[in-house]
Design a protein around this motif. Structure first.
Motif, mmCIF file in Angstrom:
data_model
loop_
_atom_site.group_PDB
_atom_site.id
_atom_site.type_symbol
_atom_site.label_atom_id
_atom_site.label_comp_id
_atom_site.label_asym_id
_atom_site.label_seq_id
_atom_site.Cartn_x
_atom_site.Cartn_y
_atom_site.Cartn_z
ATOM 1 N N ASP A 1 7.493 3.939 -14.283
ATOM 2 C CA ASP A 1 7.557 2.792 -15.185
ATOM 3 C C ASP A 1 8.828 2.888 -16.028
ATOM 4 O O ASP A 1 9.450 3.947 -16.123
ATOM 5 C CB ASP A 1 6.342 2.761 -16.120
ATOM 6 N N THR A 2 9.194 1.781 -16.659
ATOM 7 C CA THR A 2 10.334 1.794 -17.570
ATOM 8 C C THR A 2 9.921 1.254 -18.931
ATOM 9 O O THR A 2 9.023 0.412 -19.040
ATOM 10 C CB THR A 2 11.510 0.944 -17.036
ATOM 11 N N LEU A 3 10.581 1.769 -19.962
ATOM 12 C CA LEU A 3 10.445 1.271 -21.329
ATOM 13 C C LEU A 3 11.769 0.617 -21.683
ATOM 14 O O LEU A 3 12.827 1.222 -21.493
ATOM 15 C CB LEU A 3 10.199 2.412 -22.321
ATOM 16 N N THR A 4 11.721 -0.598 -22.215
ATOM 17 C CA THR A 4 12.934 -1.258 -22.682
ATOM 18 C C THR A 4 12.819 -1.464 -24.177
ATOM 19 O O THR A 4 11.857 -2.075 -24.660
ATOM 20 C CB THR A 4 13.142 -2.610 -21.966
ATOM 21 N N THR B 1 1.891 8.783 -23.708
ATOM 22 C CA THR B 1 1.580 9.803 -22.721
ATOM 23 C C THR B 1 1.838 9.199 -21.354
ATOM 24 O O THR B 1 1.301 8.144 -21.026
ATOM 25 C CB THR B 1 0.117 10.260 -22.835
ATOM 26 N N VAL B 2 2.688 9.866 -20.572
ATOM 27 C CA VAL B 2 3.048 9.391 -19.242
ATOM 28 C C VAL B 2 2.165 10.105 -18.227
ATOM 29 O O VAL B 2 2.130 11.340 -18.176
ATOM 30 C CB VAL B 2 4.543 9.649 -18.939
ATOM 31 N N LEU B 3 1.451 9.321 -17.418
ATOM 32 C CA LEU B 3 0.553 9.849 -16.395
ATOM 33 C C LEU B 3 1.270 9.867 -15.041
ATOM 34 O O LEU B 3 2.282 9.192 -14.868
ATOM 35 C CB LEU B 3 -0.694 8.977 -16.313
ATOM 36 N N PRO B 4 0.728 10.601 -14.063
ATOM 37 C CA PRO B 4 1.337 10.598 -12.723
ATOM 38 C C PRO B 4 1.302 9.203 -12.113
ATOM 39 O O PRO B 4 0.488 8.364 -12.512
ATOM 40 C CB PRO B 4 0.464 11.560 -11.910
ATOM 41 N N GLN B 5 2.152 8.991 -11.112
ATOM 42 C CA GLN B 5 2.121 7.724 -10.386
ATOM 43 C C GLN B 5 0.739 7.519 -9.800
ATOM 44 O O GLN B 5 0.115 8.471 -9.344
ATOM 45 C CB GLN B 5 3.137 7.723 -9.245
ATOM 46 N N GLN B 6 0.312 6.289 -9.793
ATOM 47 C CA GLN B 6 -0.990 5.975 -9.201
ATOM 48 C C GLN B 6 -0.826 5.956 -7.692
ATOM 49 O O GLN B 6 0.055 5.288 -7.168
ATOM 50 C CB GLN B 6 -1.475 4.628 -9.708
ATOM 51 N N GLN B 7 -1.664 6.688 -7.001
ATOM 52 C CA GLN B 7 -1.618 6.713 -5.541
ATOM 53 C C GLN B 7 -2.363 5.526 -4.981
ATOM 54 O O GLN B 7 -3.398 5.135 -5.503
ATOM 55 C CB GLN B 7 -2.233 8.019 -5.011
ATOM 56 N N SER C 1 0.818 -1.207 0.000
ATOM 57 C CA SER C 1 0.000 0.000 0.000
ATOM 58 C C SER C 1 0.855 1.262 0.000
ATOM 59 O O SER C 1 0.392 2.318 -0.403
ATOM 60 C CB SER C 1 -0.966 0.003 1.176
ATOM 61 N N THR C 2 2.094 1.170 0.432
ATOM 62 C CA THR C 2 2.961 2.347 0.442
ATOM 63 C C THR C 2 3.883 2.387 -0.763
ATOM 64 O O THR C 2 4.602 3.350 -0.955
ATOM 65 C CB THR C 2 3.828 2.364 1.716
ATOM 66 N N MET C 3 3.861 1.364 -1.565
ATOM 67 C CA MET C 3 4.785 1.231 -2.681
ATOM 68 C C MET C 3 4.066 1.491 -4.000
ATOM 69 O O MET C 3 2.958 1.023 -4.200
ATOM 70 C CB MET C 3 5.299 -0.213 -2.643
ATOM 71 N N ALA C 4 4.683 2.235 -4.884
ATOM 72 C CA ALA C 4 4.117 2.426 -6.222
ATOM 73 C C ALA C 4 4.340 1.142 -7.011
ATOM 74 O O ALA C 4 5.374 0.502 -6.889
ATOM 75 C CB ALA C 4 4.790 3.586 -6.920
ATOM 76 N N MET C 5 3.372 0.778 -7.792
ATOM 77 C CA MET C 5 3.467 -0.455 -8.559
ATOM 78 C C MET C 5 3.976 -0.137 -9.964
ATOM 79 O O MET C 5 3.210 -0.095 -10.919
ATOM 80 C CB MET C 5 2.099 -1.137 -8.614
ATOM 81 N N ALA C 6 5.276 0.094 -10.088
ATOM 82 C CA ALA C 6 5.874 0.416 -11.374
ATOM 83 C C ALA C 6 5.884 -0.809 -12.273
ATOM 84 O O ALA C 6 5.971 -1.941 -11.816
ATOM 85 C CB ALA C 6 7.289 0.934 -11.162
#
Length: 184
Positions: free
Chosen positions: A53-56, A120-126, A18-23
């Motif tokens: 997030d990352t793009l490879t 399009t890059v969106l903000p981190q999901q809270q 719950s405290t971690m962003a799910m990248a």
């Protein structure tokens, strides 16, 4: 006893998640990679890209390249003289800011043949653990005419060596939790 241990582990996992962003890690073009003959806009259409997030980009070193450009250079398939071009064969890009990102192949006529990607890059999901997953239609769709980018590119693929690798903590906790639940 085993049940209380399992509940403790479950509580610990919920707290961590719950405290971690799910990248997410996105391999551009999936198994096809960064090459001719792939419709990258169709590939990106059902994905939601967020900060973190990352793009490879995977391709054959020396036989292709990757360039991050602005909207007008994307539209015209132009590689600016000052744009760094990467041809290492693998580039991992950490998405650090919101907004549009344009990538093209700088090799021969690959871009004009369709080897280009706009996202399009969106903000981190809270509170990613409890929030519903957004539908792909919730992300802004790219317009047919990309707007020019005001600032120079900041997510250059050549800085990929500094991208941290993902932790295995989530996977290990999941395995421990499942092992303990089965033992109960």
């Amino acid at each position: 006893m085993a049940l209380s241990r399992a509940l403790f582990l479950f509580s610990l996992i919920v707290t961590i998640f719950s405290t971690m962003a799910m990248a997410k890690d996105f391999v551009v073009g999936d198994k096809n990679g960064w090459t001719l003959g792939v419709d990258y806009q169709t590939w990106a259409a059902n994905k939601v890209f967020r900060v973190g997030d990352t793009l490879t980009f995977n391709y054959v070193a020396g036989k292709d390249s990757l360039v991050r450009v602005n909207g007008s250079d994307f539209q015209s398939c132009s590689v600016p003289l000052t744009a760094p071009v990467s041809s290492t064969g693998r580039n991992t890009i950490l998405l650090t800011t919101t907004g549009r990102r344009w990538y093209i192949s700088g090799f021969a006529n690959h871009c004009k043949s369709g080897q280009k990607l706009v996202i399009t890059v969106l903000p981190q999901q809270q509170d990613a653990w409890w929030s519903p997953v957004p539908s792909p239609s919730a992300s802004p769709l790219p317009s047919s005419t990309p707007a020019p980018e005001a600032a120079p590119p900041s997510n250059a693929p050549w800085a990929a060596a500094s991208v941290p690798r993902r932790s295995l903590l989530q996977k290990k906790l999941f395995q421990i939790f499942n092992r303990n639940m089965i033992a109960v």
